[in-house]
Design a protein around this motif. Structure first.
Motif, PDB file in Angstrom:
ATOM      1  N   MET A   5       0.888  -1.100  -0.082  1.00  0.00           N
ATOM      2  CA  MET A   5       0.008  -0.001   0.000  1.00  0.00           C
ATOM      3  C   MET A   5       0.822   1.273  -0.025  1.00  0.00           C
ATOM      4  SD  MET A   5      -3.071   1.266  -0.122  1.00  0.00           S
ATOM      5  CE  MET A   5      -3.853   2.727   0.415  1.00  0.00           C
ATOM      6  N   PHE A   6       1.869   1.155   0.765  1.00  0.00           N
ATOM      7  CA  PHE A   6       2.756   2.473   1.063  1.00  0.00           C
ATOM      8  C   PHE A   6       3.516   2.523  -0.476  1.00  0.00           C
ATOM      9  CE2 PHE A   6       7.036   4.292   2.141  1.00  0.00           C
ATOM     10  CZ  PHE A   6       6.388   5.554   2.439  1.00  0.00           C
ATOM     11  N   SER A   7       3.962   1.475  -1.083  1.00  0.00           N
ATOM     12  CA  SER A   7       4.876   1.238  -2.233  1.00  0.00           C
ATOM     13  C   SER A   7       3.878   2.052  -3.307  1.00  0.00           C
ATOM     14  CB  SER A   7       5.070   0.118  -2.857  1.00  0.00           C
ATOM     15  OG  SER A   7       5.885   0.189  -3.773  1.00  0.00           O
ATOM     16  N   LYS A   8       2.667   1.740  -3.487  1.00  0.00           N
ATOM     17  CA  LYS A   8       1.613   2.379  -4.296  1.00  0.00           C
ATOM     18  C   LYS A   8       1.550   3.905  -4.151  1.00  0.00           C
ATOM     19  CE  LYS A   8      -1.140  -1.896  -5.437  1.00  0.00           C
ATOM     20  NZ  LYS A   8      -2.357  -2.537  -5.462  1.00  0.00           N
ATOM     21  N   ILE A   9       1.333   4.282  -2.960  1.00  0.00           N
ATOM     22  CA  ILE A   9       1.551   5.833  -2.592  1.00  0.00           C
ATOM     23  C   ILE A   9       2.434   6.478  -3.301  1.00  0.00           C
ATOM     24  CG2 ILE A   9       1.260   7.405  -0.724  1.00  0.00           C
ATOM     25  CD1 ILE A   9      -0.671   5.442   0.840  1.00  0.00           C
ATOM     26  N   ILE A  10       3.696   6.075  -2.834  1.00  0.00           N
ATOM     27  CA  ILE A  10       5.031   6.684  -3.383  1.00  0.00           C
ATOM     28  C   ILE A  10       4.986   6.610  -4.591  1.00  0.00           C
ATOM     29  CG2 ILE A  10       7.585   6.253  -3.370  1.00  0.00           C
ATOM     30  CD1 ILE A  10       6.409   7.437  -0.810  1.00  0.00           C
ATOM     31  N   ASP A  11       4.539   5.476  -5.493  1.00  0.00           N
ATOM     32  CA  ASP A  11       4.441   5.539  -6.933  1.00  0.00           C
ATOM     33  C   ASP A  11       3.598   6.554  -7.295  1.00  0.00           C
ATOM     34  OD1 ASP A  11       5.992   3.221  -7.035  1.00  0.00           O
ATOM     35  OD2 ASP A  11       4.436   1.673  -7.290  1.00  0.00           O
ATOM     36  N   GLN A  12       2.548   6.709  -7.021  1.00  0.00           N
ATOM     37  CA  GLN A  12       1.437   7.781  -7.409  1.00  0.00           C
ATOM     38  C   GLN A  12       2.126   9.257  -7.126  1.00  0.00           C
ATOM     39  OE1 GLN A  12      -1.269   7.187  -9.495  1.00  0.00           O
ATOM     40  NE2 GLN A  12      -0.272   5.106  -9.336  1.00  0.00           N
ATOM     41  N   PHE A  13       2.615   9.157  -6.071  1.00  0.00           N
ATOM     42  CA  PHE A  13       3.147  10.767  -5.626  1.00  0.00           C
ATOM     43  C   PHE A  13       4.289  10.901  -6.691  1.00  0.00           C
ATOM     44  CE2 PHE A  13       5.874  13.485  -3.651  1.00  0.00           C
ATOM     45  CZ  PHE A  13       5.124  14.551  -3.149  1.00  0.00           C
TER      46      PHE A  13
END
Length: 367
Positions: A1-9
């Motif tokens: 989940m955290f990795s996806k947030i970083i990806d999108q940011f």
């Protein structure tokens, strides 16, 4: 989940910042050209005369960099060919980061031009911006093969190619006319003498030591027991005038700066007669003739008197000329020649030579 947030940011931050920066520079390609010339001059001095050969191509190189920046921004947002996109982006970021570090550390170019005239950054601010951006670029690069394109290949190709062509068209249009949005101190509506006065007087905060404790004050304390430690200006960003280098002199060396602020003035800016376009000189000459006795017309140039006299004679331009710094003239208007109309120092109009106004337009503005 955290990795996806970083990806999108990372995707939206990097893509959005590239597009924002690119659009500001696309608005004013001549400003980017001037900045590129400044960098090439510095590199020629520090690394070798080879960089002098790039100076005549500064506009073309600047346009390529602007369009590449915008195309990469769009490509990142749609995850288009991320293997290629991130490699190119990483190379671009390494180049820009070196550029801003070199400028900051050696104090060579005081404004990188990252956001044109819209947002001024100090050299160290520019370098810090690039370091922060590099962190997220490296994230995208590291995970580049795990991203799935938002659009199908054909649609993605169309979007990137269309972006490139639209940006090319807008850039050429801005070059042949004037910036769509003017962020400079000489824009229409500004009063030049006011731009030469600081917005605020310095506000100084003094630091003293008394009884082992730090005491801050907006006044210098000379009482016994207070030991001066340091002082700093709190409003440093507001004590420097927007315009610091505007000055005009006659061929005889007389200061004519105030003269340019008195009454109605039509300034014909020809910063270098050797590089000036002459295709609209007939229209400019006719304009000055029709305004004779109604509006003071004169040329501002940084060319020599011999060059200017020969140019006036060749084009039968029967108006006086005065001298000003080339950098100032390039800042006043992004056209060589260019035309600007001032009334008591207030800018009423700016025109590219391709859009030379009629005498009726000028007279309507000065009424």
């Amino acid at each position: 989940m955290f990795s996806k947030i970083i990806d999108q940011f990372s995707r939206f931050f990097v893509g959005g910042l590239l597009i924002f920066s690119g659009l500001i520079k696309l608005n004013d390609p001549i400003g980017t050209q001037i900045k590129m010339e400044e960098y090439f001059e510095v590199f020629a001095e520090d690394f070798g005369s080879l960089f002098h050969y790039f100076i005549p191509w500064s506009l073309e190189i600047g346009m390529i960099m602007i369009i590449l920046e915008l195309a990469l921004g769009v490509a990142i947002l749609i995850y288009w060919r991320m293997d290629l996109t991130t490699w190119v982006l990483l190379a671009l970021m390494v180049f820009f980061t070196f550029l801003t570090f070199y400028s900051a550390y050696f104090n060579k170019v005081t404004d990188c031009g990252c956001f044109g005239d819209a947002i001024k950054l100090t050299p160290w601010e520019s370098f810090t911006k690039d370091i922060v951006l590099m962190v997220f670029v490296l994230h995208l690069f590291w995970y580049r093969r795990s991203y799935k394109a938002i659009l199908r290949t054909r649609e993605g190709n169309f979007i990137v190619v269309a972006t490139t062509l639209i940006c090319l068209f807008l850039g050429v249009y801005a070059i042949q006319h004037l910036p769509f949005i003017d962020f400079r101190a000489y824009r229409i509506g500004n009063t030049i003498p006011q731009q030469m006065i600081p917005e605020e007087q310095p506000i100084i905060e003094y630091s003293f030591e008394k009884d082992g404790k730090e005491v801050k004050s907006d006044k210098y304390i000379s009482e016994a027991g207070y030991t001066y430690v340091s002082s700093r200006v709190l409003n440093e960003d507001k004590i420097k005038p927007k315009i610091t280098d505007y000055a005009v002199t006659s061929p005889e060396g007389e200061d004519k700066t105030q003269y340019t602020f008195d009454g109605d003035k039509l300034l014909i800016i020809i910063y270098d007669v050797r590089k000036a376009s002459v295709k609209n000189m007939e229209a400019i000459k006719n304009l000055t003739k029709e305004l004779e006795g109604k509006v003071d017309c004169f040329v501002l140039t940084s060319s020599s008197s011999e060059q200017m006299e020969a140019f006036r004679h060749e084009h039968q331009l029967a108006v006086p000329y005065y001298y000003s710094d080339a950098t100032v003239l390039k800042t006043i208007i992004r056209s060589n020649p260019g035309i600007t109309l001032w009334k008591s120092g207030t800018v009423l109009g700016n025109w590219h030579h391709n859009d030379t106004p009629s005498s009726a337009e000028v007279l309507k503005l000065v009424q």
